[in-house]
Design an enzyme around this catalytic site. Structure first.
Site, mmCIF file in Angstrom:
data_model
loop_
_atom_site.group_PDB
_atom_site.id
_atom_site.type_symbol
_atom_site.label_atom_id
_atom_site.label_comp_id
_atom_site.label_asym_id
_atom_site.label_seq_id
_atom_site.Cartn_x
_atom_site.Cartn_y
_atom_site.Cartn_z
ATOM 1 N N GLY A 1 16.384 -59.618 -0.095
ATOM 2 C CA GLY A 1 16.844 -61.185 -0.387
ATOM 3 C C GLY A 1 15.490 -61.906 -0.697
ATOM 4 O O GLY A 1 14.772 -61.595 -1.863
ATOM 5 N N CYS B 1 13.210 -54.038 1.193
ATOM 6 C CA CYS B 1 12.623 -54.868 0.317
ATOM 7 C C CYS B 1 12.149 -56.244 1.059
ATOM 8 O O CYS B 1 10.970 -56.167 1.707
ATOM 9 C CB CYS B 1 13.701 -55.308 -0.731
ATOM 10 S SG CYS B 1 13.172 -55.669 -2.374
ATOM 11 N N HIS C 1 16.170 -51.198 -2.861
ATOM 12 C CA HIS C 1 17.645 -51.482 -2.481
ATOM 13 C C HIS C 1 18.341 -50.195 -2.293
ATOM 14 O O HIS C 1 19.009 -49.835 -3.587
ATOM 15 C CB HIS C 1 18.191 -52.527 -3.266
ATOM 16 C CG HIS C 1 17.697 -53.892 -2.948
ATOM 17 N ND1 HIS C 1 18.467 -54.650 -2.308
ATOM 18 C CD2 HIS C 1 16.556 -54.263 -3.495
ATOM 19 C CE1 HIS C 1 17.579 -55.896 -2.280
ATOM 20 N NE2 HIS C 1 16.709 -55.538 -2.937
ATOM 21 N N GLU D 1 21.536 -49.678 -1.189
ATOM 22 C CA GLU D 1 22.851 -50.018 -1.319
ATOM 23 C C GLU D 1 23.436 -50.306 -2.770
ATOM 24 O O GLU D 1 24.499 -50.074 -3.037
ATOM 25 C CB GLU D 1 23.037 -51.166 -0.387
ATOM 26 C CG GLU D 1 22.696 -52.750 -1.217
ATOM 27 C CD GLU D 1 21.129 -53.111 -0.711
ATOM 28 O OE1 GLU D 1 20.540 -52.081 -0.193
ATOM 29 O OE2 GLU D 1 20.860 -54.179 -1.282
HETATM 30 N N1 GLN Z 1 10.839 -60.770 -4.043
HETATM 31 C C1 GLN Z 1 11.379 -60.872 -2.847
HETATM 32 C C2 GLN Z 1 10.499 -61.683 -1.865
HETATM 33 O O1 GLN Z 1 9.491 -61.746 -1.977
HETATM 34 C C3 GLN Z 1 12.035 -59.489 -2.453
HETATM 35 C C4 GLN Z 1 12.996 -59.270 -3.374
HETATM 36 C C5 GLN Z 1 14.285 -58.256 -2.825
HETATM 37 O O2 GLN Z 1 14.266 -58.360 -1.667
HETATM 38 N N2 GLN Z 1 14.896 -57.736 -3.651
HETATM 39 O O3 GLN Z 1 10.909 -61.692 -0.600
#
Ligand code: GLN
Length: 178
Positions: free
Chosen positions: A29, A61, A155, A157
């Site tokens: 996210g 992530c 990710h 999922e």
């Molecule tokens: N770029 C997002 C961040 O800095 C992470 C991206 C992701 O979770 N797909 O939190």
């Protein structure tokens, strides 16, 4: 993903919902938003407490960013729970490579793991207690484990890859027995 491996999942939005869990997954996210909302809701301190007690936590992530002790290219206000002795750089893959998919060799998982990277972070360095589980072809570290903490830059999922979640479920089972 948890349902797919036969595990129950509950959503955690407030501190009371942390009760009775055997592990916590912090999804992808936006880490700046997870940072802000977790501080506003009181989850930040609660989750830090759980991590320092050895509670199993899996970050994917943005979730990996939240587990890192040290951040590069973070915003001035953002905070991480910490726990993983690693340095993570946010948005480490520029423009064209913002998002990509690749196959990874992943320690503890047979056959390659198909991984989707979306504005992904990279793990730039790891401390002595951190096990590196996967790297991309350039050598960059994208999966680590330290005790009951598991962090991955991609990710699973999105590609229907359940085996990393299974690995985390196994960590939770083992932690319950201790
Ligand atoms: N770029 C997002 C961040 O800095 C992470 C991206 C992701 O979770 N797909 O939190």
């Amino acid at each position: 993903m948890l349902k797919a491996i036969g595990r129950e999942a509950v959503l955690v939005r407030k501190t009371t919902e942390l009760r009775g869990l055997v592990g916590l997954i912090i999804p992808g996210g936006e880490s700046t938003v997870i940072s802000k909302l977790s501080i506003d809701t009181g989850l930040f301190e609660e989750i830090r407490g759980l991590i320092s007690n050895g509670f199993p936590v899996f970050g994917t992530c943005a979730g990996l960013i939240m587990l890192a002790d040290n951040l590069l290219d973070a915003t001035a206000k953002q905070r991480s729970f910490g726990g993983l002795d690693v340095t993570v750089r946010r948005n480490a893959f520029g423009n064209q490579l913002d998002s990509f998919e690749t196959d990874l060799d992943f320690i503890g998982i047979n056959d390659s793991v198909h991984a989707a990277f979306i504005r992904a972070p990279i793990i730039e360095s790891v401390g002595p207690g951190v096990e590196v589980l996967a790297r991309i072809s350039s050598g960059g570290i994208v999966a680590v484990r330290q005790g009951n903490l598991l962090g991955i830059a991609f990710h699973p999922e999105i590609t229907g890859e359940t085996r990393v979640h299974q690995l985390f479920a196994d960590i939770c089972d083992a932690a319950k027995l201790n």
